[in-house]
Write a protein that holds these residues in place. Structure first.
Motif, PDB file in Angstrom:
ATOM      1  N   THR A  76      46.706  36.132  45.329  1.00 34.55           N
ATOM      2  CA  THR A  76      47.648  37.155  44.924  1.00 34.55           C
ATOM      3  C   THR A  76      47.951  38.085  46.087  1.00 34.55           C
ATOM      4  O   THR A  76      47.358  37.991  47.163  1.00 34.55           O
ATOM      5  N   ASN A  77      48.861  38.997  45.843  1.00 32.71           N
ATOM      6  CA  ASN A  77      49.130  40.093  46.765  1.00 32.71           C
ATOM      7  C   ASN A  77      48.054  41.147  46.530  1.00 32.71           C
ATOM      8  O   ASN A  77      47.921  41.664  45.419  1.00 32.71           O
ATOM      9  N   TYR A  78      47.305  41.490  47.573  1.00 34.87           N
ATOM     10  CA  TYR A  78      46.232  42.460  47.409  1.00 34.87           C
ATOM     11  C   TYR A  78      46.755  43.850  47.045  1.00 34.87           C
ATOM     12  O   TYR A  78      46.015  44.685  46.539  1.00 34.87           O
ATOM     13  N   ARG A  79      48.044  44.110  47.296  1.00 36.15           N
ATOM     14  CA  ARG A  79      48.626  45.413  46.974  1.00 36.15           C
ATOM     15  C   ARG A  79      49.203  45.452  45.559  1.00 36.15           C
ATOM     16  O   ARG A  79      49.684  46.492  45.122  1.00 36.15           O
ATOM     17  N   SER A  80      49.183  44.330  44.868  1.00 35.21           N
ATOM     18  CA  SER A  80      49.695  44.283  43.504  1.00 35.21           C
ATOM     19  C   SER A  80      48.783  45.088  42.579  1.00 35.21           C
ATOM     20  O   SER A  80      47.693  45.525  42.961  1.00 35.21           O
ATOM     21  N   ARG A  81      49.219  45.249  41.345  1.00 27.06           N
ATOM     22  CA  ARG A  81      48.396  45.994  40.391  1.00 27.06           C
ATOM     23  C   ARG A  81      47.033  45.353  40.224  1.00 27.06           C
ATOM     24  O   ARG A  81      46.003  46.026  40.282  1.00 27.06           O
ATOM     25  N   LYS A  82      47.010  44.044  40.049  1.00 26.59           N
ATOM     26  CA  LYS A  82      45.717  43.388  39.861  1.00 26.59           C
ATOM     27  C   LYS A  82      44.863  43.467  41.110  1.00 26.59           C
ATOM     28  O   LYS A  82      43.640  43.648  41.047  1.00 26.59           O
ATOM     29  N   GLY A  83      45.516  43.358  42.294  1.00 26.53           N
ATOM     30  CA  GLY A  83      44.769  43.454  43.541  1.00 26.53           C
ATOM     31  C   GLY A  83      44.124  44.809  43.715  1.00 26.53           C
ATOM     32  O   GLY A  83      42.946  44.915  44.106  1.00 26.53           O
ATOM     33  N   GLN A  84      44.863  45.861  43.413  1.00 23.05           N
ATOM     34  CA  GLN A  84      44.321  47.210  43.543  1.00 23.05           C
ATOM     35  C   GLN A  84      43.241  47.485  42.500  1.00 23.05           C
ATOM     36  O   GLN A  84      42.232  48.134  42.797  1.00 23.05           O
ATOM     37  N   GLU A  85      43.453  46.972  41.292  1.00 26.65           N
ATOM     38  CA  GLU A  85      42.437  47.188  40.257  1.00 26.65           C
ATOM     39  C   GLU A  85      41.141  46.466  40.601  1.00 26.65           C
ATOM     40  O   GLU A  85      40.039  47.002  40.385  1.00 26.65           O
ATOM     41  N   LEU A  86      41.246  45.265  41.144  1.00 27.50           N
ATOM     42  CA  LEU A  86      40.035  44.531  41.531  1.00 27.50           C
ATOM     43  C   LEU A  86      39.345  45.179  42.723  1.00 27.50           C
ATOM     44  O   LEU A  86      38.120  45.097  42.863  1.00 27.50           O
ATOM     45  N   GLU A  87      40.116  45.819  43.573  1.00 25.07           N
ATOM     46  CA  GLU A  87      39.527  46.552  44.696  1.00 25.07           C
ATOM     47  C   GLU A  87      38.688  47.721  44.191  1.00 25.07           C
ATOM     48  O   GLU A  87      37.604  47.996  44.694  1.00 25.07           O
ATOM     49  N   GLN A  88      39.182  48.380  43.150  1.00 21.90           N
ATOM     50  CA  GLN A  88      38.489  49.552  42.606  1.00 21.90           C
ATOM     51  C   GLN A  88      37.384  49.176  41.626  1.00 21.90           C
ATOM     52  O   GLN A  88      36.344  49.843  41.563  1.00 21.90           O
ATOM     53  N   HIS A  89      37.627  48.131  40.857  1.00 23.15           N
ATOM     54  CA  HIS A  89      36.660  47.697  39.836  1.00 23.15           C
ATOM     55  C   HIS A  89      36.495  46.180  39.959  1.00 23.15           C
ATOM     56  O   HIS A  89      37.213  45.425  39.288  1.00 23.15           O
ATOM     57  N   HIS A 169      48.142  41.253  53.649  1.00 24.18           N
ATOM     58  CA  HIS A 169      47.904  41.820  52.324  1.00 24.18           C
ATOM     59  C   HIS A 169      47.966  40.757  51.222  1.00 24.18           C
ATOM     60  O   HIS A 169      48.005  41.107  50.034  1.00 24.18           O
ATOM     61  N   TRP A 170      47.966  39.496  51.581  1.00 23.36           N
ATOM     62  CA  TRP A 170      48.019  38.416  50.587  1.00 23.36           C
ATOM     63  C   TRP A 170      46.830  37.492  50.814  1.00 23.36           C
ATOM     64  O   TRP A 170      46.531  37.099  51.945  1.00 23.36           O
ATOM     65  N   GLY A 171      46.126  37.156  49.745  1.00 18.26           N
ATOM     66  CA  GLY A 171      44.972  36.272  49.921  1.00 18.26           C
ATOM     67  C   GLY A 171      44.271  35.967  48.614  1.00 18.26           C
ATOM     68  O   GLY A 171      44.785  36.242  47.526  1.00 18.26           O
ATOM     69  N   GLY A 172      43.092  35.418  48.742  1.00 16.40           N
ATOM     70  CA  GLY A 172      42.376  34.935  47.567  1.00 16.40           C
ATOM     71  C   GLY A 172      41.284  35.858  47.076  1.00 16.40           C
ATOM     72  O   GLY A 172      40.713  36.646  47.837  1.00 16.40           O
ATOM     73  N   PHE A 173      41.021  35.732  45.797  1.00 18.36           N
ATOM     74  CA  PHE A 173      39.868  36.347  45.153  1.00 18.36           C
ATOM     75  C   PHE A 173      39.014  35.234  44.561  1.00 18.36           C
ATOM     76  O   PHE A 173      39.539  34.223  44.089  1.00 18.36           O
ATOM     77  N   CYS A 174      37.715  35.440  44.552  1.00 21.29           N
ATOM     78  CA  CYS A 174      36.789  34.488  43.932  1.00 21.29           C
ATOM     79  C   CYS A 174      35.990  35.212  42.864  1.00 21.29           C
ATOM     80  O   CYS A 174      35.324  36.212  43.151  1.00 21.29           O
ATOM     81  N   LEU A 175      36.089  34.736  41.635  1.00 14.75           N
ATOM     82  CA  LEU A 175      35.276  35.282  40.555  1.00 14.75           C
ATOM     83  C   LEU A 175      33.974  34.493  40.479  1.00 14.75           C
ATOM     84  O   LEU A 175      33.996  33.272  40.298  1.00 14.75           O
ATOM     85  N   VAL A 176      32.862  35.191  40.656  1.00 16.65           N
ATOM     86  CA  VAL A 176      31.528  34.572  40.618  1.00 16.65           C
ATOM     87  C   VAL A 176      30.965  34.769  39.207  1.00 16.65           C
ATOM     88  O   VAL A 176      30.586  35.880  38.833  1.00 16.65           O
ATOM     89  N   PRO A 177      30.912  33.724  38.398  1.00 18.69           N
ATOM     90  CA  PRO A 177      30.585  33.897  36.980  1.00 18.69           C
ATOM     91  C   PRO A 177      29.118  34.232  36.716  1.00 18.69           C
ATOM     92  O   PRO A 177      28.212  33.725  37.380  1.00 18.69           O
ATOM     93  N   ASP A 178      28.932  35.078  35.717  1.00 20.13           N
ATOM     94  CA  ASP A 178      27.602  35.266  35.137  1.00 20.13           C
ATOM     95  C   ASP A 178      27.642  34.980  33.637  1.00 20.13           C
ATOM     96  O   ASP A 178      26.644  35.133  32.948  1.00 20.13           O
ATOM     97  N   TYR A 179      28.831  34.550  33.149  1.00 17.79           N
ATOM     98  CA  TYR A 179      28.991  34.274  31.720  1.00 17.79           C
ATOM     99  C   TYR A 179      30.111  33.262  31.519  1.00 17.79           C
ATOM    100  O   TYR A 179      31.199  33.408  32.090  1.00 17.79           O
ATOM    101  N   PHE A 180      29.824  32.219  30.750  1.00 15.79           N
ATOM    102  CA  PHE A 180      30.828  31.253  30.300  1.00 15.79           C
ATOM    103  C   PHE A 180      30.769  31.199  28.778  1.00 15.79           C
ATOM    104  O   PHE A 180      29.678  31.183  28.200  1.00 15.79           O
ATOM    105  N   GLU A 181      31.927  31.123  28.147  1.00 19.20           N
ATOM    106  CA  GLU A 181      31.944  30.896  26.700  1.00 19.20           C
ATOM    107  C   GLU A 181      32.946  29.797  26.367  1.00 19.20           C
ATOM    108  O   GLU A 181      34.112  29.875  26.756  1.00 19.20           O
TER     109      GLU A 181
END
Length: 211
Positions: A76-89, A169-181
């Motif tokens: 995604t774009n790191y400056r997008s809403r999701k990018g900024q939210e993931l940066e903060q949380h 400002h564009w790149g990848g995020f990796c979600l490291v799971p601790d829960y699968f359902e």
């Protein structure tokens, strides 16, 4: 519009503990593979949920672009809403929904940026038009008109006629799971829900949840 009468009864399959692989990664790959084999539209599409200011949640559909024991990767774009939210949380939830198979999977965990070299390699592998669009779009920000965006795209095409370099400002995020359902639809809303939770020693505990 009255939609209270819309209902679907799920009868295709069941999900029992004996059917589960002990490794949630294997189980997820099995289900994703089944969705791909069934020729479902965008089987790698997933709803990404993030948390923003004052705990306000937001969600959108993104595409899974990498899968390994290290995590699930999207770009995604790191400056997008999701990018900024993931940066903060840096915690998120992913949800895969395959209605034709009456299945869904929820994955939760901590999110981190992938290495710049990995983002470079993926960006370079994209079609040229996708490169241009990603580089030109100030994602999630207000723009005067579509014409403004199209002008930016035209300028980029002239500047980079063959390939566009990845914007910083564009790149990848990796979600490291601790829960699968894993959720399998069942008749009369008595669905099967089996959850894996990571333990302190790295193993996974499996539990059945009430539907």
């Amino acid at each position: 519009m009255d939609i209270s009468h819309l209902r679907t009864d799920y009868t295709q399959n069941v999900l029992e503990e004996k059917d589960l692989d002990s490794d949630p990664w294997v189980q997820f790959e099995n289900w994703l593979g089944a969705a791909i084999a069934a020729n479902l539209p965008e089987p790698h599409g997933m709803t990404l949920c993030t948390v923003g200011e004052k705990g306000r949640p937001s969600s959108r559909v993104v595409l899974l672009r990498g899968l390994s024991p290290q995590g699930l990767v999207f770009y995604t774009n790191y400056r997008s809403r999701k990018g900024q939210e993931l940066e903060q949380h840096p915690w998120a939830c992913l949800n895969f929904w395959w209605p034709q198979l009456e299945r869904q999977v929820r994955v939760e965990g901590r999110v981190q940026k992938v290495a710049p070299e990995q983002s470079d390699a993926y960006f370079a592998s994209r079609p040229y038009e996708s490169q241009v669009a990603s580089a030109a779009s100030p994602q999630s920000t207000e723009i005067p008109s579509r014409a403004t965006l199209e002008e930016q795209i035209t300028e980029l095409r002239c500047e980079y006629p063959d390939a566009v370099p990845r914007p910083a400002h564009w790149g990848g995020f990796c979600l490291v799971p601790d829960y699968f359902e894993f959720w399998q639809g069942r008749k009369a809303r008595l669905h099967d829900r089996l959850a894996y939770t990571v333990q302190t020693d790295g193993s996974w505990k499996v539990a059945r949840l009430a539907p």
